[in-house]
Design a protein around this motif. Sequence first.
Motif, short mmCIF file in Angstrom:
data_model
loop_
_atom_site.label_atom_id
_atom_site.label_comp_id
_atom_site.label_asym_id
_atom_site.label_seq_id
_atom_site.Cartn_x
_atom_site.Cartn_y
_atom_site.Cartn_z
N LYS A 96 -10.40 -2.00 11.36
CA LYS A 96 -11.20 -3.02 10.68
C LYS A 96 -10.44 -4.34 10.57
CE LYS A 96 -14.82 -0.44 9.52
NZ LYS A 96 -16.20 -0.70 9.99
N VAL A 139 -17.24 0.38 3.91
CA VAL A 139 -17.15 1.58 4.73
C VAL A 139 -18.57 2.06 4.99
CG1 VAL A 139 -16.30 3.95 4.93
CG2 VAL A 139 -14.93 2.23 3.72
N VAL A 170 -13.99 7.27 -0.24
CA VAL A 170 -13.16 6.47 0.66
C VAL A 170 -13.42 4.98 0.45
CG1 VAL A 170 -12.77 5.89 3.08
CG2 VAL A 170 -12.90 8.27 2.38
N SER A 171 -14.66 4.61 0.14
CA SER A 171 -14.99 3.20 -0.12
C SER A 171 -14.20 2.68 -1.31
CB SER A 171 -16.49 3.05 -0.38
OG SER A 171 -17.24 3.36 0.78
N ILE A 198 -7.51 7.41 7.17
CA ILE A 198 -7.84 6.21 6.41
C ILE A 198 -7.08 5.00 6.97
CG2 ILE A 198 -7.85 5.13 4.13
CD1 ILE A 198 -9.82 7.47 4.54
N CYS A 199 -5.81 5.22 7.30
CA CYS A 199 -5.01 4.13 7.87
C CYS A 199 -5.59 3.67 9.21
CB CYS A 199 -3.57 4.58 8.06
SG CYS A 199 -2.64 4.77 6.54
N LEU A 203 -8.59 1.51 8.56
CA LEU A 203 -8.20 0.19 8.06
C LEU A 203 -7.60 -0.67 9.17
CD1 LEU A 203 -6.68 1.10 4.59
CD2 LEU A 203 -8.45 -0.60 4.98
N GLY A 232 -13.63 -4.60 3.00
CA GLY A 232 -13.50 -3.26 2.45
C GLY A 232 -14.70 -2.36 2.56
N THR A 240 0.83 -1.20 0.00
CA THR A 240 0.00 0.00 0.00
C THR A 240 0.87 1.25 0.00
OG1 THR A 240 -1.68 1.22 1.24
CG2 THR A 240 -0.11 -0.07 2.52
N ILE A 274 -10.48 2.21 -0.15
CA ILE A 274 -10.30 1.09 0.78
C ILE A 274 -10.58 -0.25 0.10
CG2 ILE A 274 -11.28 0.01 2.85
CD1 ILE A 274 -11.28 2.66 4.18
N ASP A 275 -11.58 -0.29 -0.76
CA ASP A 275 -11.87 -1.54 -1.47
C ASP A 275 -10.68 -1.98 -2.30
OD1 ASP A 275 -13.94 -3.57 -2.48
OD2 ASP A 275 -13.28 -2.64 -4.35
N ILE A 315 -7.80 -3.16 0.21
CA ILE A 315 -8.08 -4.45 0.85
C ILE A 315 -7.98 -5.59 -0.17
CG2 ILE A 315 -9.93 -5.83 1.88
CD1 ILE A 315 -8.54 -4.05 3.86
#
Length: 270
Positions: A134, A155, A213-214, A127-128, A131, A153, A79, A217-218, A221
């Motif tokens: 989660k 949100v 953001v989704s 964001i980190c 993650l 992933g 990442t 993150i998607d 992940i």
Amino acid sequence: MNNALVKIAQTFRTGTNDIDTLDFIHMYLNDENQISPNDLNDFYILTNFRPVITNKNWRMDCGVAGYDNQLGLPPFFPTRLRFEDYIYRIWIQQEGIAAAHVDAVQNHIRNNYMRNPLASELFNEEICSLLKKKIKNSVYHLDDLAIKFDYSGEVTLQDSEEILEKISAIHRQIVKASISTQNEERKQSLQLFAENLSRVFYGFEPDFFQQNVSIIIDDVISQFHGSLEIWPSLVEICYFYKDKKDLPQIRVKNKKVKSRNGTKSNEIIV
């Protein structure tokens, strides 16, 4: 812990390593004489530290680290969000495995050269943090070369609102500081910072923020799950190749300048 194998050993760090972006912003707001949010006016020096061995959720924040790779290690998270070593904080918490901090410390000062603006740094950290939470809450398996977690992933709107509520409060403080300051340069800097913060966080609009953001993150992940799935096979291939044939070596014969005592450097095998 008496029979645990130390898989990671690292030095301590001192300087500004423990100061998060949000801390820098608060320091900026509290210092009426600071013009730019990127200036570093305060430093925190580690003066009391000692060696430690642990398998708890120990912070990965080393100056220099050594890894026991005799049998293979999990991959770093692939990442650009700058928490690629977080996998080891989770992985180290299994039976028979430990991490260590040695009795040494290295100075580390935040360098703003070629670094993202402070607003972007804050977005990255938020964001980190999401993650990390989660992933940590959904881990269901640890083994020699990987971890497994259920998070795929998603949100939620609540996730978005919690982040935006915190950052919106900071934004209001910045705007208030820009109104109250008597320093024209600082006023302009604060106004620009407030604008950047609003832009980076999608105008603090929950639906728009959640949507973007989704997507981020998607994608991240998916890369994590993909790398964790193929990693054991890659390690197996490497060991299979190593058992058949030694890894390539070459003798380097670069001409070296004589040292002050007149001796020449030895040849190096790489």
